[in-house]
Scaffold this active site. Structure first.
Site, PDB file in Angstrom:
ATOM      1  N   ASN A   7      -8.849  10.745  16.569  1.00  0.00           N
ATOM      2  CA  ASN A   7      -9.464  10.715  15.229  1.00  0.00           C
ATOM      3  C   ASN A   7     -10.979  10.607  15.335  1.00  0.00           C
ATOM      4  O   ASN A   7     -11.713  11.242  14.576  1.00  0.00           O
ATOM      5  CB  ASN A   7      -8.934   9.517  14.411  1.00  0.00           C
ATOM      6  CG  ASN A   7      -7.501   9.729  13.951  1.00  0.00           C
ATOM      7  OD1 ASN A   7      -7.039  10.847  13.830  1.00  0.00           O
ATOM      8  ND2 ASN A   7      -6.776   8.644  13.709  1.00  0.00           N
ATOM      9  N   GLU A  24     -12.453   5.500   6.657  1.00  0.00           N
ATOM     10  CA  GLU A  24     -12.120   4.395   7.579  1.00  0.00           C
ATOM     11  C   GLU A  24     -13.037   4.421   8.813  1.00  0.00           C
ATOM     12  O   GLU A  24     -12.676   3.902   9.864  1.00  0.00           O
ATOM     13  CB  GLU A  24     -10.650   4.511   8.001  1.00  0.00           C
ATOM     14  CG  GLU A  24      -9.671   4.314   6.843  1.00  0.00           C
ATOM     15  CD  GLU A  24      -8.212   4.446   7.262  1.00  0.00           C
ATOM     16  OE1 GLU A  24      -7.839   5.516   7.784  1.00  0.00           O
ATOM     17  OE2 GLU A  24      -7.443   3.484   7.072  1.00  0.00           O
ATOM     18  N   LYS A  55      -4.889   7.404  19.762  1.00  0.00           N
ATOM     19  CA  LYS A  55      -4.939   8.061  18.448  1.00  0.00           C
ATOM     20  C   LYS A  55      -6.319   7.864  17.817  1.00  0.00           C
ATOM     21  O   LYS A  55      -6.878   8.777  17.213  1.00  0.00           O
ATOM     22  CB  LYS A  55      -3.835   7.532  17.522  1.00  0.00           C
ATOM     23  CG  LYS A  55      -3.827   8.329  16.230  1.00  0.00           C
ATOM     24  CD  LYS A  55      -2.679   8.058  15.302  1.00  0.00           C
ATOM     25  CE  LYS A  55      -2.739   9.046  14.142  1.00  0.00           C
ATOM     26  NZ  LYS A  55      -2.047   8.575  12.957  1.00  0.00           N
ATOM     27  N   ALA A  98       0.030   7.699   0.124  1.00  0.00           N
ATOM     28  CA  ALA A  98       0.693   8.806   0.821  1.00  0.00           C
ATOM     29  C   ALA A  98       1.667   8.295   1.887  1.00  0.00           C
ATOM     30  O   ALA A  98       2.877   8.540   1.821  1.00  0.00           O
ATOM     31  CB  ALA A  98      -0.373   9.707   1.450  1.00  0.00           C
ATOM     32  N   SER A 155      -7.975  14.312   8.018  1.00  0.00           N
ATOM     33  CA  SER A 155      -7.810  13.483   6.813  1.00  0.00           C
ATOM     34  C   SER A 155      -9.147  12.950   6.287  1.00  0.00           C
ATOM     35  O   SER A 155      -9.327  12.809   5.079  1.00  0.00           O
ATOM     36  CB  SER A 155      -6.858  12.330   7.095  1.00  0.00           C
ATOM     37  OG  SER A 155      -7.358  11.560   8.165  1.00  0.00           O
ATOM     38  N   GLY A 167       0.881  -1.170   0.000  1.00  0.00           N
ATOM     39  CA  GLY A 167       0.000   0.000   0.000  1.00  0.00           C
ATOM     40  C   GLY A 167       0.913   1.213   0.000  1.00  0.00           C
ATOM     41  O   GLY A 167       1.366   1.653   1.054  1.00  0.00           O
ATOM     42  N   SER A 168       1.233   1.703  -1.207  1.00  0.00           N
ATOM     43  CA  SER A 168       2.244   2.761  -1.319  1.00  0.00           C
ATOM     44  C   SER A 168       1.623   4.059  -1.792  1.00  0.00           C
ATOM     45  O   SER A 168       2.053   4.657  -2.771  1.00  0.00           O
ATOM     46  CB  SER A 168       3.355   2.304  -2.273  1.00  0.00           C
ATOM     47  OG  SER A 168       3.930   1.137  -1.761  1.00  0.00           O
ATOM     48  N   ASN A 198      -4.320   3.526  10.781  1.00  0.00           N
ATOM     49  CA  ASN A 198      -5.154   4.161  11.802  1.00  0.00           C
ATOM     50  C   ASN A 198      -6.320   3.248  12.133  1.00  0.00           C
ATOM     51  O   ASN A 198      -6.793   2.494  11.283  1.00  0.00           O
ATOM     52  CB  ASN A 198      -5.721   5.485  11.271  1.00  0.00           C
ATOM     53  CG  ASN A 198      -4.758   6.635  11.454  1.00  0.00           C
ATOM     54  OD1 ASN A 198      -3.848   6.575  12.284  1.00  0.00           O
ATOM     55  ND2 ASN A 198      -4.960   7.694  10.702  1.00  0.00           N
ATOM     56  N   ALA A 252       1.415  12.478   5.676  1.00  0.00           N
ATOM     57  CA  ALA A 252       1.873  12.431   4.285  1.00  0.00           C
ATOM     58  C   ALA A 252       0.708  12.799   3.395  1.00  0.00           C
ATOM     59  O   ALA A 252      -0.436  12.473   3.705  1.00  0.00           O
ATOM     60  CB  ALA A 252       2.360  11.022   3.944  1.00  0.00           C
TER      61      ALA A 252
HETATM   62  P1  NAD Z   1      -3.675   6.196   0.589  1.00  0.00           P
HETATM   63  O1  NAD Z   1      -5.056   5.989   0.117  1.00  0.00           O
HETATM   64  O2  NAD Z   1      -2.916   7.404   0.162  1.00  0.00           O
HETATM   65  O3  NAD Z   1      -2.778   4.934   0.205  1.00  0.00           O
HETATM   66  C1  NAD Z   1      -3.232   3.621   0.233  1.00  0.00           C
HETATM   67  C2  NAD Z   1      -2.661   2.917  -0.985  1.00  0.00           C
HETATM   68  O4  NAD Z   1      -2.982   1.549  -0.894  1.00  0.00           O
HETATM   69  C3  NAD Z   1      -3.241   3.434  -2.312  1.00  0.00           C
HETATM   70  O5  NAD Z   1      -2.198   3.855  -3.160  1.00  0.00           O
HETATM   71  C4  NAD Z   1      -3.989   2.227  -2.873  1.00  0.00           C
HETATM   72  O6  NAD Z   1      -3.892   2.137  -4.291  1.00  0.00           O
HETATM   73  C5  NAD Z   1      -3.271   1.084  -2.198  1.00  0.00           C
HETATM   74  N1  NAD Z   1      -4.102  -0.124  -2.064  1.00  0.00           N
HETATM   75  C6  NAD Z   1      -5.248  -0.255  -1.389  1.00  0.00           C
HETATM   76  N2  NAD Z   1      -5.699  -1.525  -1.472  1.00  0.00           N
HETATM   77  C7  NAD Z   1      -4.815  -2.199  -2.209  1.00  0.00           C
HETATM   78  C8  NAD Z   1      -4.714  -3.542  -2.637  1.00  0.00           C
HETATM   79  N3  NAD Z   1      -5.626  -4.456  -2.310  1.00  0.00           N
HETATM   80  N4  NAD Z   1      -3.670  -3.900  -3.391  1.00  0.00           N
HETATM   81  C9  NAD Z   1      -2.732  -2.978  -3.720  1.00  0.00           C
HETATM   82  N5  NAD Z   1      -2.763  -1.694  -3.337  1.00  0.00           N
HETATM   83  C10 NAD Z   1      -3.790  -1.304  -2.593  1.00  0.00           C
HETATM   84  O7  NAD Z   1      -3.764   6.130   2.188  1.00  0.00           O
HETATM   85  P2  NAD Z   1      -2.735   6.735   3.255  1.00  0.00           P
HETATM   86  O8  NAD Z   1      -3.102   8.136   3.551  1.00  0.00           O
HETATM   87  O9  NAD Z   1      -1.353   6.408   2.839  1.00  0.00           O
HETATM   88  O10 NAD Z   1      -3.141   5.883   4.544  1.00  0.00           O
HETATM   89  C11 NAD Z   1      -2.727   4.543   4.761  1.00  0.00           C
HETATM   90  C12 NAD Z   1      -2.974   4.227   6.238  1.00  0.00           C
HETATM   91  O11 NAD Z   1      -2.142   5.086   7.044  1.00  0.00           O
HETATM   92  C13 NAD Z   1      -4.412   4.515   6.694  1.00  0.00           C
HETATM   93  O12 NAD Z   1      -4.815   3.608   7.679  1.00  0.00           O
HETATM   94  C14 NAD Z   1      -4.326   5.907   7.294  1.00  0.00           C
HETATM   95  O13 NAD Z   1      -5.348   6.197   8.230  1.00  0.00           O
HETATM   96  C15 NAD Z   1      -2.949   5.818   7.955  1.00  0.00           C
HETATM   97  N6  NAD Z   1      -2.342   7.113   8.207  1.00  0.00           N
HETATM   98  C16 NAD Z   1      -2.232   8.034   7.200  1.00  0.00           C
HETATM   99  C17 NAD Z   1      -1.668   9.271   7.484  1.00  0.00           C
HETATM  100  C18 NAD Z   1      -1.473  10.319   6.416  1.00  0.00           C
HETATM  101  O14 NAD Z   1      -1.077  11.450   6.758  1.00  0.00           O
HETATM  102  N7  NAD Z   1      -1.654  10.019   5.136  1.00  0.00           N
HETATM  103  C19 NAD Z   1      -1.241   9.559   8.801  1.00  0.00           C
HETATM  104  C20 NAD Z   1      -1.338   8.557   9.778  1.00  0.00           C
HETATM  105  C21 NAD Z   1      -1.895   7.348   9.472  1.00  0.00           C
END
Ligand code: NAD
Length: 308
Positions: free
Chosen positions: A189, A269, A185, A10, A256, A7-8, A103, A129
């Site tokens: 949230n 979520e 956390k 943000a 977010s 899951g790459s 999260n 991110a």
């Molecule tokens: P995002 O949506 O930017 O990234 C998730 C990625 O996962 C997407 O690129 C998507 O294409 C990929 N994905 C989803 N299902 C998939 C699958 N089955 N196969 C392949 N790829 C798949 O989300 P994010 O913001 O990076 O958040 C990820 C986690 O981190 C969440 O739980 C979020 O709450 C947590 N988080 C995010 C932040 C932030 O600032 N972005 C901060 C703290 C925690």
């Protein structure tokens, strides 16, 4: 150690980028075609605290990934965790450590279906991110990352991961009580994300209203009661105070969930935050009507906005 980021988007790209910059062997895994194509052709473009950097990191679709990695960081959104774990089964070997930093609450239930207990690490990260577009991310500010083994044993391996996080500037910490940090956390949230999304307000705007404290208290009270059933002691007054302080410090910020739902019409979520409290309350035979109602409102809004 070889790392995979499952899951790459943000946050996954933040971890991938920072681990790669520190000299680690890293691969990214994602299923978003435009993102994969951009990273393969032009690299991952990162606005890193105001400086643009472009890095070449290998990226694969889940069904393309093979071989052995030592550590996998899970970074899908919560509702896609199971699907991703299912798809990357071929690289989850008997000694692969899998770290869940999503999260929300209760991801261990899903993790346990795909990863042996001694290889599960759970945790929480307070880095942020932003995804600008395919292959492009925005990284600002600072943060830290707490992890802990889900079951006792295996601390040595976990502490090696913490050391790598530390060297990569991700401020890793081995926690002795990560469940507390996860719940805390989730509670922050739970109090701010859905409410600002429903009110279409920044954190500051929400706390300018006469209702904000009372809404926060109702949500937090239910989190505290349900957490206690899981042997996690959240202090009601401390938590409310912390939430009000955080909201005031980040006054101009939209949480977010607002960005996902209101601005980009993406699924939320909610089922793993307020929804998890409502669900667990039913299991424990206690009441969590506020979190149940908020969950329903967010699902209704998802439906109205026809989110995908
Ligand atoms: P995002 O949506 O930017 O990234 C998730 C990625 O996962 C997407 O690129 C998507 O294409 C990929 N994905 C989803 N299902 C998939 C699958 N089955 N196969 C392949 N790829 C798949 O989300 P994010 O913001 O990076 O958040 C990820 C986690 O981190 C969440 O739980 C979020 O709450 C947590 N988080 C995010 C932040 C932030 O600032 N972005 C901060 C703290 C925690």
């Amino acid at each position: 150690m070889k790392f995979a980021i499952a899951g790459s988007g943000a946050m996954g790209s933040r971890f991938g980028f920072m681990l790669h910059q520190a000299g680690n062997d890293v691969i990214l895994i994602d299923k978003w075609d435009a993102h994969i194509q951009e990273i393969r052709q032009n690299g991952l473009t990162v606005n890193y605290n105001g400086t643009e950097k472009v890095v070449k990191i290998p990226i694969y679709r889940p069904n393309e990934v093979k071989g052995k990695v030592d550590v996998i960081f899970m970074f899908t959104k919560a509702m896609f965790l199971g699907e991703m774990l299912e798809d990357i089964q071929p690289i989850i070997k008997e000694d692969t450590q899998v770290v869940c930093l999503l999260n929300g609450i209760g991801h261990e239930t899903v993790m346990k279906k795909y990863v042996s207990l001694e290889n599960i690490l759970i945790g929480v990260t307070i880095w942020t991110a932003g995804l600008i577009g395919p292959g492009k991310i925005d990284l600002e500010g600072t943060g830290s990352t707490e992890i802990q083994n889900f079951v006792p044993g295996g601390e040595e391996k976990a502490k090696e991961i913490v050391k790598v996080l530390e060297e990569a500037g991700l401020n890793g910490v081995y926690s002795e009580n990560v469940k507390f940090s996860i719940w805390r956390k989730a509670c922050v949230n739970g109090a701010l994300n859905a409410t600002c999304s429903l009110l279409d307000a920044t954190l500051g705007e929400m706390f300018e209203t006469d209702q904000a404290i009372s809404i926060t208290e109702k949500i937090v009270k239910e989190f505290v009661d349900v957490a206690a059933k899981q042997d996690v002691q959240l202090d009601f007054n401390d938590t409310v105070e912390y939430i009000v302080k955080s909201a005031k410090e980040l006054g101009h910020h939209y949480p977010s969930m607002h960005q996902d739902l209101v601005q980009h019409h993406r699924l939320t979520e909610i089922d793993y935050i307020n929804g998890a409290v409502a669900r667990l309350a039913v299991e424990y035979g206690i009441e969590a009507p506020t979190n149940e109602l908020i969950t329903k409102f967010i699902h209704a809004k998802e439906q109205l906005l026809k989110v995908k």
